[in-house]
Design a protein around this motif. Structure first.
Motif, short mmCIF file in Angstrom:
data_model
loop_
_atom_site.label_atom_id
_atom_site.label_comp_id
_atom_site.label_asym_id
_atom_site.label_seq_id
_atom_site.Cartn_x
_atom_site.Cartn_y
_atom_site.Cartn_z
N ASP A 160 -7.36 -5.16 43.08
CA ASP A 160 -7.35 -3.92 43.68
C ASP A 160 -8.64 -3.53 44.10
OD1 ASP A 160 -6.76 -0.87 42.07
OD2 ASP A 160 -6.51 -1.60 44.27
N THR A 169 -3.58 0.54 44.55
CA THR A 169 -3.49 0.55 43.04
C THR A 169 -2.23 0.37 42.75
OG1 THR A 169 -5.64 1.85 43.10
CG2 THR A 169 -4.48 1.44 41.15
N ASP A 217 -12.24 -1.75 41.65
CA ASP A 217 -12.68 -0.42 42.47
C ASP A 217 -13.54 0.09 41.25
OD1 ASP A 217 -10.88 2.70 43.62
OD2 ASP A 217 -13.01 1.98 43.41
N GLN A 230 -6.42 4.00 36.08
CA GLN A 230 -5.31 4.02 36.62
C GLN A 230 -4.51 2.70 36.63
OE1 GLN A 230 -5.62 5.28 40.91
NE2 GLN A 230 -3.45 5.29 41.00
MG LIG Z 1 -6.87 2.78 44.46
#
Ligand SMILES: [Mg+2]
Ligand SMILES: Nc1nc2c(ncn2[C@@H]2O[C@H](COP(=O)(O)OP(=O)(O)OP(=O)(O)O)[C@@H](O)[C@H]2O)c(=O)[nH]1
Ligand SMILES: Nc1nc2c(ncn2[C@@H]2O[C@H](COP(=O)(O)OP(=O)(O)OP(=O)(O)O)[C@@H](O)[C@H]2O)c(=O)[nH]1
Ligand SMILES: [Mg+2]
Lengths: 279, 292
Positions: free
Chosen positions: B186, B111, B134, B143
């Motif tokens: 990601d 990430t 994700d 995030q």
């Molecule tokens: Mg991650």
């Protein structure tokens, strides 16, 4: 390494290779295998299965000698655990697992969201607090982590929490300022509790190789490490380096992480662990 | 250090005049030890030492006046050669968007690296779009969104109730509308032995046809690096690696292992937690780091 075979140099070489591939430190490996070679000569052990069992026994001895493998609970609540380690090893998730376990044992658990640095770290722990049904003390991103821990200790005392588990930001042990920050957090706990944290748990990634020794050494310098949580043991890495950590630094392994769910945590079993090294 | 250890070996042998093959082997044992201490995989070390021995047991070293420098020179050259070409850049699509997919074990740095890559792309004058695929890790999407916000780079997300393949496919459409020409995806951390999760990556790759599938590997990885690299590569066909957390003191032998067993290049090095902490991979630097 399966099946009966002659007890010769090739056997000892293969045992050495297995240990190295399990990430046992090369010097630990050579010392252990040399002792084994001497013992096999002295005691005239010519059964390769017996040699292998003897090696496993020797490794279990290293892991269990003077090892306090149980998690400590203070007679005067709250019990306080500090969870530390380098980036991405599994600290936050391991805390969630401990929270779930202690809650199921009827304990009143409180989490301290003292990773005030990484993006969405507080959010991540908060989701786990909600999922496991435990209290969480947090401040905004960028706050002083020691202040969050201080708040959590006050809240724990006033709310009658049995245990406070403090999450900290991942930090490389080579970063002096980050290790100083960790020392400060440790001092805040000591000052407020009048004793060291009941556990300072170093989380290690089972995929980690020899660098774990450097990590453990530096973290032990900064805070009184009482045990290791070996996370991600559900992968193919064996985590053999913990043998060296126990042997050279005296740090026992207390828990193992075996997955990403909050029930994926087990107490460390040295016999199972050593058998798996050769699996 | 390795040169000190080699010096000790050769000092003991100095009275002998011309060095024999056995003497050279003793010196090479120190090299083998250094590589294992650096986390280079056991069988990679075996193959590598075979190559080194071939070169070292020739006439040049047996009569060399500075055998330590000679051994180190040979080992270093072989390491650099094995670690590969230093300007293996990214492949971009003839017709945009270019799709870059980051994959790897849990916690390896995907990430953070996705955001760093997006930052790099923008510095190169491209228009990156980060994609939050994700849907498993708590607050993973948040995030990436926080990092995107810090950078002023858009993040495409459909929340965590959607299938990552659907998210990826929708991102292609979003990039077209938004005018972005590089999509950086990601993905969730996963074990190479988790069939269901590895299958998800295969489906993602089949749907998006990425120009780059990059395996993100933690520099502190030990012997297991070979298993991870081989499995991800055989399941997906990796285009290369990014080694992260090189700002620590891990010797990074995993870098040699993954390159040796897959032949795929290491493209970048992660050297910190900040968004500018991404460098091209330099084989010479890695070689001397591994040798210690
Ligand atoms: Mg991650
Ligand atoms: N397979 C597996 N994954 C784990 C285990 N423990 C943690 N993880 C995963 O590892 C990744 C990182 O876990 P975190 O708990 O965020 O690690 P951390 O040490 O708090 O990370 P930072 O705070 O960024 O330093 C997540 O994807 C977790 O789900 C484990 O025992 N097994
Ligand atoms: N020091 C340092 N830390 C890094 C680097 N790359 C990532 N990190 C840190 O490593 C931790 C894990 O990074 P993530 O980006 O969350 O890792 P991930 O692979 O996405 O984790 P999962 O999604 O759980 O598999 C975070 O604390 C990052 O800040 C690096 O190059 N150096
Ligand atoms: Mg964390």
């Amino acid at each position: 390494l399966t099946g009966r075979r002659p007890v010769d140099d090739e056997l000892f070489d293969d045992l050495e290779e297995a240990l190295i591939q399990a990430d046992v430190n090369i010097h630990t490996t050579m010392a252990v295998v040399n002792d084994l070679r001497d013992a096999s000569r002295k005691e005239r052990i010519n059964d390769s299965d017996a040699i292998k069992e003897r090696l496993k026994d020797d490794l279990v001895k290293v892991l269990t000698a003077n090892a306090d493998e149980h998690l400590r609970w203070s007679p005067s609540p709250p019990t306080v655990y500090l969870v530390v380690g380098v980036n991405g090893v599994g600290k936050t998730t391991s805390i969630a697992k401990m929270a779930a376990r202690f809650k199921s044992q009827g304990k009143k658990v409180m989490l301290a969201a003292a990773d005030t640095f990484r993006a969405a770290a507080i959010d991540q722990l908060e989701i786990w607090a909600n999922r496991t049904g435990v209290d969480i003390i947090k401040q905004r991103e960028g706050a002083d982590p020691a202040a969050v821990v201080y708040d959590a200790l006050q809240a724990a005392k006033s709310r009658g929490a049995d245990i406070v588990i403090c999450d900290t930001a991942g930090r490389l042990h080579t970063k002096k300022n980050l290790m100083e920050e960790l020392k400060k957090i440790g001092r805040v706990v000591e000052r407020e509790l009048g004793r060291e944290p009941d556990e300072v748990l170093l989380v290690l990634d089972a995929t980690c190789g020899q660098n774990a020794v450097s990590q453990a050494r530096e973290f032990k310098e900064a805070v009184p490490i009482t045990g290791i949580i070996l996370a991600k043991l559900d992968g193919t890495a064996k985590g053999g380096i913990v043998i060296t950590l126990k042997d050279e630094l005296g740090i026992p392994i207390k828990l193992v992480g075996t997955g990403e769910k909050c029930e994926d945590i087990d107490e460390f079993d040295s016999r199972d662990f050593v058998s798996a090294l050769f699996g | 250090s390795l040169s000190e250890k080699l010096q000790n070996v050769f000092n003991r042998l100095r009275g002998k005049g011309v060095l024999s093959e056995q003497d050279v082997n003793e010196a090479l044992r120190e090299v083998r030890l250094a590589l294992l201490e650096a986390d280079v995989n056991f069988r990679v070390v075996k193959d590598f030492m075979g190559k080194v021995k071939e070169r070292a047991v020739g006439q040049e070293i047996l009569q060399s006046l500075s055998p330590v420098q000679h051994v180190i020179k040979i080992v270093n050259e072989e390491l650099v050669a094995l670690l590969g070409g230093s300007d293996v850049g990214l492949t971009f699509a003839q017709k945009p968007p270019t799709v870059i997919m980051l994959v790897g074990l849990q916690g390896s740095g995907k990430t953070t690296t996705a955001a760093k890559l997006a930052n790099l792309m923008r510095k190169q004058g491209r228009k990156p779009l980060l994609v939050a695929a994700d849907v498993y890790r708590p607050a993973a999407i948040k995030q990436l969104q926080v990092l995107g916000e810090q950078l002023g780079i858009p993040v495409f997300a459909l929340g965590d109730k959607q299938d990552p393949v659907h998210i990826g496919k929708s991102a292609l459409g979003a990039a077209e509308v938004g005018g972005q020409d590089v999509i950086i995806l990601d993905t969730a951390g996963r074990l190479h032995i988790d069939e269901q999760m590895m299958d998800e990556l295969a489906r993602l790759k089949a749907t998006l046809s990425p120009q780059e599938v990059l395996l993100v590997v933690d520099a502190m990885t030990g012997q297991d690096a070979v298993n991870v690299a081989e499995q991800f590569n055989s399941a997906l066909g990796a285009d290369g690696f990014i080694v992260t957390k090189l700002d620590g003191d891990a010797r990074g032998g995993a870098a040699l292992s993954i390159k040796a067993v897959t032949g795929k290049p290491i493209k970048f090095a992660g050297v910190g937690e900040k968004m500018d902490a991404l460098e091209p991979f330099y084989p010479e630097r890695m070689a001397s780091r591994i040798l210690g």
